[in-house]
Motif scaffolding. Sequence first.
Motif: not given
Length: 444
Positions: A48-51, A112-113, A226-227, A231-232
């Motif tokens: 969610l943080t990456l989102a 989603s990821s 991006l990396p 991982v997510g």
Amino acid sequence: MSTNAPAPLAERTPAAGRRVLHDWNPEDPDRWDPRTAWSTLWVTTLNLTLAFVIWYLPGALVPSLGTLTGWDLSESQSYWLLAMPGLTGGALRLVWMLLPPLMGTRRMLVLSSALMLIPFAGWAWVVTLPSQPSYGLLVALALAAGLGGGVFSGYMPSTSYFFPKRKQGTALALQAGLGNFGVSVVQLVVPWTIGFSMFGLAGQISVADDGTRSTLWLQNPGLVFLPFGVVGLVLAWTVLRSVPVRSNIRQQLDIFGNKHTWVMTVLYVMTFGMFSGLAGTFGMLLRTQFGAGTLTWVFLGAFVGSLARICWGPLCDRFGGGVWTVVSGVGMSASAVLVLWGQLTADGDPSFAVFMTGMVLIFFFAGIGNASTFKQMPTIFPARQAGGVIGWTAAIAAFGPFLFSMAFNYLSRPVVFGGVAAYALGCAVLAWYFYARPGAEARS
């Protein structure tokens, strides 16, 4: 315990076991595994943080695009680009709110990821072009970034399935608050990473308002994040499980027959709608009024709001959410009046100190309200409906970046902040009447 009683879930479902936890009930200690619940929370929170990072990446990059040689973005075009992630973020939340009972947590998170890697790569590539690409391509990438906003309405309801009601205020506040940190992370990282070369790649020439030329590396943020996205995706594939909360689309739509769905929608627009809308436009507000040098402070609003959301989760579990929603509305209204006062009474340019103080306070009280409303919804509604209501209210509030971008594009700042003050105060009255006053019909 009777010899016929079921064994604890942790004993019956090994860590490397089934993808679906068929025998799952958070309200029953023998059918709830806290280790599974918390591992689900941390993996979904990372994603969610990456989102939020990708949702707000265009907002962090766009103020610099118009300064590049070979590029020619007007202020109006810039505001439209800022609006696009909010438009698709809100629209996609209407889709993602339906997915948890249809797909399950694991499949929804993996899908989603994987999709979010596309806008990460796209924004890392498009800024390296020597001249401005078609405006339509920039709009398309801005729309794609809205996926990061859309997934929220799937992630949060899905997480609520894993925790008992007594812990949902804390769990959802942690997830949403840490997820919201993605806004401040991208706003902090972008001004820093675009200032130096990485991976031996060429930079872009930028011309400031005073004619000063400098080199920027606008591809760096996308390449840095991006990396983490990969991982997510891997963690979602390997760690997550799903729980058997199932309902078809028709069953999920019964939330709209409950008036509290609509009341909570109005209240969440006040909290997250204003948080997301002001966070998305904060950079342009600072640059156009106080100069590009102030962009280093753009992260502060979302940071304070996200921190408040985390800190107030346990307080909402203890004292209830309704009273804190009232506090949020009154505080946001008073803070908007401070910004409005600074705009109307300034001799010449408004005071940067007054503007920043008022804005940070708006974010602070919005964070309190984001925590309190997410405590209220699982309390007011039964478990299956609560997930749908969380998804629906979040979907409508996600249009905040679009609405605020359009508002600042076509209305004066005093009009916009006057509207914020009036709306927040009205919401405080609404929250008091339905949820906080003695004898309220749905005290929460």
